[in-house]
Design a protein around this motif. Structure first.
Motif, PDB file in Angstrom:
ATOM      1  N   SER A  68      -3.561 -14.185 -15.142  1.00  0.00           N
ATOM      2  CA  SER A  68      -4.387 -13.163 -14.482  1.00  0.00           C
ATOM      3  C   SER A  68      -4.486 -13.477 -12.997  1.00  0.00           C
ATOM      4  CB  SER A  68      -5.793 -13.119 -15.104  1.00  0.00           C
ATOM      5  OG  SER A  68      -6.582 -14.194 -14.615  1.00  0.00           O
ATOM      6  N   ASP A  69      -5.044 -12.546 -12.248  1.00  0.00           N
ATOM      7  CA  ASP A  69      -5.163 -12.777 -10.799  1.00  0.00           C
ATOM      8  C   ASP A  69      -6.271 -13.769 -10.464  1.00  0.00           C
ATOM      9  OD1 ASP A  69      -6.787  -9.552 -10.101  1.00  0.00           O
ATOM     10  OD2 ASP A  69      -7.385 -11.265 -11.327  1.00  0.00           O
ATOM     11  N   ARG A  70      -6.940 -14.276 -11.481  1.00  0.00           N
ATOM     12  CA  ARG A  70      -7.920 -15.349 -11.207  1.00  0.00           C
ATOM     13  C   ARG A  70      -7.225 -16.684 -10.963  1.00  0.00           C
ATOM     14  NH1 ARG A  70     -10.568 -17.021 -14.971  1.00  0.00           N
ATOM     15  NH2 ARG A  70      -9.572 -16.051 -16.781  1.00  0.00           N
ATOM     16  N   PHE A  71      -5.961 -16.745 -11.362  1.00  0.00           N
ATOM     17  CA  PHE A  71      -5.186 -17.973 -11.233  1.00  0.00           C
ATOM     18  C   PHE A  71      -4.313 -17.896  -9.983  1.00  0.00           C
ATOM     19  CE2 PHE A  71      -5.517 -20.223 -15.377  1.00  0.00           C
ATOM     20  CZ  PHE A  71      -6.296 -19.301 -16.055  1.00  0.00           C
ATOM     21  N   SER A  72      -4.295 -18.987  -9.222  1.00  0.00           N
ATOM     22  CA  SER A  72      -3.407 -19.068  -8.070  1.00  0.00           C
ATOM     23  C   SER A  72      -3.033 -20.522  -7.859  1.00  0.00           C
ATOM     24  CB  SER A  72      -4.082 -18.506  -6.814  1.00  0.00           C
ATOM     25  OG  SER A  72      -5.226 -19.281  -6.481  1.00  0.00           O
ATOM     26  N   ALA A  73      -1.972 -20.737  -7.128  1.00  0.00           N
ATOM     27  CA  ALA A  73      -1.548 -22.106  -6.855  1.00  0.00           C
ATOM     28  C   ALA A  73      -0.877 -22.142  -5.502  1.00  0.00           C
ATOM     29  CB  ALA A  73      -0.604 -22.629  -7.937  1.00  0.00           C
ATOM     30  N   GLU A  74      -0.983 -23.290  -4.878  1.00  0.00           N
ATOM     31  CA  GLU A  74      -0.267 -23.496  -3.625  1.00  0.00           C
ATOM     32  C   GLU A  74       0.299 -24.900  -3.614  1.00  0.00           C
ATOM     33  OE1 GLU A  74      -3.150 -22.837  -0.539  1.00  0.00           O
ATOM     34  OE2 GLU A  74      -3.881 -24.892  -0.659  1.00  0.00           O
ATOM     35  N   ARG A  75       1.282 -25.050  -2.746  1.00  0.00           N
ATOM     36  CA  ARG A  75       1.923 -26.351  -2.608  1.00  0.00           C
ATOM     37  C   ARG A  75       2.075 -26.621  -1.123  1.00  0.00           C
ATOM     38  NH1 ARG A  75       7.767 -28.483  -4.903  1.00  0.00           N
ATOM     39  NH2 ARG A  75       7.284 -30.695  -4.690  1.00  0.00           N
ATOM     40  N   THR A  76       1.360 -27.584  -0.636  1.00  0.00           N
ATOM     41  CA  THR A  76       1.332 -27.871   0.793  1.00  0.00           C
ATOM     42  C   THR A  76       2.397 -28.899   1.146  1.00  0.00           C
ATOM     43  OG1 THR A  76      -0.396 -29.498   0.355  1.00  0.00           O
ATOM     44  CG2 THR A  76      -1.099 -27.305   1.026  1.00  0.00           C
ATOM     45  N   GLY A  77       3.172 -28.576   2.178  1.00  0.00           N
ATOM     46  CA  GLY A  77       4.145 -29.532   2.680  1.00  0.00           C
ATOM     47  C   GLY A  77       5.226 -29.895   1.677  1.00  0.00           C
ATOM     48  N   GLY A  78       5.413 -29.048   0.681  1.00  0.00           N
ATOM     49  CA  GLY A  78       6.446 -29.305  -0.313  1.00  0.00           C
ATOM     50  C   GLY A  78       6.148 -30.462  -1.230  1.00  0.00           C
ATOM     51  N   SER A  79       4.883 -30.902  -1.266  1.00  0.00           N
ATOM     52  CA  SER A  79       4.562 -32.038  -2.118  1.00  0.00           C
ATOM     53  C   SER A  79       3.403 -31.710  -3.049  1.00  0.00           C
ATOM     54  CB  SER A  79       4.247 -33.264  -1.263  1.00  0.00           C
ATOM     55  OG  SER A  79       3.952 -34.375  -2.073  1.00  0.00           O
ATOM     56  N   VAL A  80       2.196 -32.054  -2.652  1.00  0.00           N
ATOM     57  CA  VAL A  80       1.019 -31.877  -3.500  1.00  0.00           C
ATOM     58  C   VAL A  80       0.776 -30.398  -3.794  1.00  0.00           C
ATOM     59  CG1 VAL A  80      -1.491 -32.121  -3.559  1.00  0.00           C
ATOM     60  CG2 VAL A  80      -0.070 -33.977  -2.653  1.00  0.00           C
TER      61      VAL A  80
ATOM     62  N   GLY B 203      10.179 -37.233  -3.719  1.00  0.00           N
ATOM     63  CA  GLY B 203      11.564 -36.778  -3.648  1.00  0.00           C
ATOM     64  C   GLY B 203      11.879 -35.613  -4.553  1.00  0.00           C
ATOM     65  N   HIS B 204      10.974 -35.289  -5.468  1.00  0.00           N
ATOM     66  CA  HIS B 204      11.187 -34.129  -6.337  1.00  0.00           C
ATOM     67  C   HIS B 204      10.800 -32.860  -5.587  1.00  0.00           C
ATOM     68  CE1 HIS B 204      11.282 -36.083 -10.602  1.00  0.00           C
ATOM     69  NE2 HIS B 204      12.185 -36.588  -9.779  1.00  0.00           N
ATOM     70  N   THR B 205      11.749 -31.919  -5.546  1.00  0.00           N
ATOM     71  CA  THR B 205      11.474 -30.694  -4.798  1.00  0.00           C
ATOM     72  C   THR B 205      10.927 -29.574  -5.681  1.00  0.00           C
ATOM     73  OG1 THR B 205      13.722 -29.859  -5.100  1.00  0.00           O
ATOM     74  CG2 THR B 205      13.317 -31.252  -3.174  1.00  0.00           C
ATOM     75  N   ALA B 206      11.074 -29.708  -6.979  1.00  0.00           N
ATOM     76  CA  ALA B 206      10.589 -28.673  -7.894  1.00  0.00           C
ATOM     77  C   ALA B 206       9.296 -29.131  -8.564  1.00  0.00           C
ATOM     78  CB  ALA B 206      11.638 -28.359  -8.954  1.00  0.00           C
ATOM     79  N   LEU B 207       8.368 -28.208  -8.686  1.00  0.00           N
ATOM     80  CA  LEU B 207       7.079 -28.528  -9.292  1.00  0.00           C
ATOM     81  C   LEU B 207       6.661 -27.371 -10.199  1.00  0.00           C
ATOM     82  CD1 LEU B 207       4.014 -30.154  -7.608  1.00  0.00           C
ATOM     83  CD2 LEU B 207       3.707 -28.098  -8.988  1.00  0.00           C
ATOM     84  N   TYR B 208       6.167 -27.702 -11.370  1.00  0.00           N
ATOM     85  CA  TYR B 208       5.815 -26.708 -12.382  1.00  0.00           C
ATOM     86  C   TYR B 208       4.386 -26.942 -12.853  1.00  0.00           C
ATOM     87  CZ  TYR B 208      10.958 -26.877 -12.924  1.00  0.00           C
ATOM     88  OH  TYR B 208      12.320 -26.891 -12.712  1.00  0.00           O
ATOM     89  N   TRP B 209       3.707 -25.862 -13.199  1.00  0.00           N
ATOM     90  CA  TRP B 209       2.427 -25.931 -13.893  1.00  0.00           C
ATOM     91  C   TRP B 209       2.575 -25.274 -15.260  1.00  0.00           C
ATOM     92  CZ3 TRP B 209      -1.940 -28.501 -12.612  1.00  0.00           C
ATOM     93  CH2 TRP B 209      -2.136 -28.898 -11.273  1.00  0.00           C
ATOM     94  N   TYR B 210       2.039 -25.942 -16.271  1.00  0.00           N
ATOM     95  CA  TYR B 210       2.011 -25.411 -17.637  1.00  0.00           C
ATOM     96  C   TYR B 210       0.571 -25.508 -18.149  1.00  0.00           C
ATOM     97  CZ  TYR B 210       7.116 -26.055 -17.810  1.00  0.00           C
ATOM     98  OH  TYR B 210       8.473 -25.999 -17.573  1.00  0.00           O
ATOM     99  N   ARG B 211       0.300 -24.699 -19.154  1.00  0.00           N
ATOM    100  CA  ARG B 211      -1.003 -24.762 -19.810  1.00  0.00           C
ATOM    101  C   ARG B 211      -0.782 -25.016 -21.292  1.00  0.00           C
ATOM    102  NH1 ARG B 211      -5.163 -19.744 -19.542  1.00  0.00           N
ATOM    103  NH2 ARG B 211      -3.483 -18.681 -20.665  1.00  0.00           N
ATOM    104  N   GLN B 212      -1.568 -25.923 -21.834  1.00  0.00           N
ATOM    105  CA  GLN B 212      -1.474 -26.250 -23.259  1.00  0.00           C
ATOM    106  C   GLN B 212      -2.819 -25.945 -23.905  1.00  0.00           C
ATOM    107  OE1 GLN B 212      -0.738 -30.397 -24.173  1.00  0.00           O
ATOM    108  NE2 GLN B 212       0.196 -29.903 -26.133  1.00  0.00           N
ATOM    109  N   SER B 213      -2.828 -24.959 -24.771  1.00  0.00           N
ATOM    110  CA  SER B 213      -4.074 -24.587 -25.435  1.00  0.00           C
ATOM    111  C   SER B 213      -3.831 -24.414 -26.924  1.00  0.00           C
ATOM    112  CB  SER B 213      -4.646 -23.297 -24.839  1.00  0.00           C
ATOM    113  OG  SER B 213      -3.675 -22.276 -24.824  1.00  0.00           O
ATOM    114  N   LEU B 214      -4.909 -24.561 -27.688  1.00  0.00           N
ATOM    115  CA  LEU B 214      -4.812 -24.415 -29.139  1.00  0.00           C
ATOM    116  C   LEU B 214      -4.361 -23.004 -29.467  1.00  0.00           C
ATOM    117  CD1 LEU B 214      -8.005 -26.285 -30.351  1.00  0.00           C
ATOM    118  CD2 LEU B 214      -5.636 -26.988 -30.659  1.00  0.00           C
TER     119      LEU B 214
END
Lengths: 114, 119
Positions: B62-74, B28-39
């Motif tokens: 960088s352009d080595r990173f990409s993300a997708e979200r299929t069907g508004g979920s995963v 039911g959550h429509t918003a999704l975020y990715w974060y990175r935690q590094s030293l």
């Protein structure tokens, strides 16, 4: 843009003592304020949040925080800590308007010893 | 109900290989975020998805990173040609998003993270 400063990277304290973890923020717009806790090898857990209304916010595990707009602060407090409170604590802000990602402080490691 | 889940929990890879990290948000959550935690860098925003809108990719390093979200979920975060500096914990969060009812739509709930080590 927003920024968050957590003034202490580490706070050592004895069990049953009170503790305050400091957080100051900077923003040109109104913000929501959050504290998250991260136990070792776990993800972030929401501790408490300030959205509006009363400036004193109570959260889980006996923690509370007070929003001070004039000082742009949102310090976290607990009157008596336990060993199990040992964790890293992150202060974060997000903008009111539209969507907004979280801007985090660098974190404060709370070390509770017997 | 079930929280945000991420897989794998740990990933060790060799420099130059591609990796895929997965996030299952709260139902039911429509918003999704990715974060990175590094030293040394703390927690950094990477990318944000809201419903069917174009994602906000402004945090991708960088352009080595990409993300997708299929069907508004995963969602899947892909890192191509991994480098040692990509070693970090990658955290996913979800929220009700714009138009959410009965809760501050911006409160984000985090998964346990994926620990990535690039050798």
């Amino acid at each position: 843009a927003q920024s968050v400063t957590q003034l202490d990277s580490q706070v050592p304290v004895f069990e049953e003592a009170p503790v305050e973890l400091r957080c100051n923020y900077s923003s040109s717009v109104s913000v929501y304020l959050f504290w998250y806790v991260q136990y070792p090898n776990q993800g972030l857990q929401l501790l408490l949040k300030y959205l509006s209304g009363s400036t004193l916010v109570k959260g889980i595990n006996g923690f509370e925080a007070e929003f001070n707009k004039s000082q742009t602060s949102f310090h976290l407090r607990k009157p008596s800590v336990h060993i199990s409170d040992t964790a890293e604590y992150f202060c974060a802000v997000s903008r009111h308007s539209g969507y907004s990602t979280l801007t985090f402080g660098k974190g404060t490691m709370l070390l509770v010893s017997p | 109900g079930a929280g945000v889940s991420q897989s794998p929990s740990n990933k060790v890879t060799e420099k130059g290989k591609d990796v895929e990290l997965r996030c299952d948000p709260i139902s039911g959550h429509t918003a999704l975020y990715w974060y990175r935690q590094s030293l040394g860098q703390g927690l950094e925003f990477l990318i944000y998805f809201q419903g069917n809108s174009a994602p906000d990719k402004s945090g991708l390093p960088s352009d080595r990173f990409s993300a997708e979200r299929t069907g508004g979920s995963v969602s899947t975060l892909t890192i191509q040609r991994t480098q040692q500096e990509d070693s970090a914990v990658y955290l996913c969060a979800s929220s009700l998003g714009r138009g959410g009812q009965g809760e501050n739509p911006e409160t984000q709930y985090f998964g346990p993270g994926t620990r990535l080590l690039v050798l």
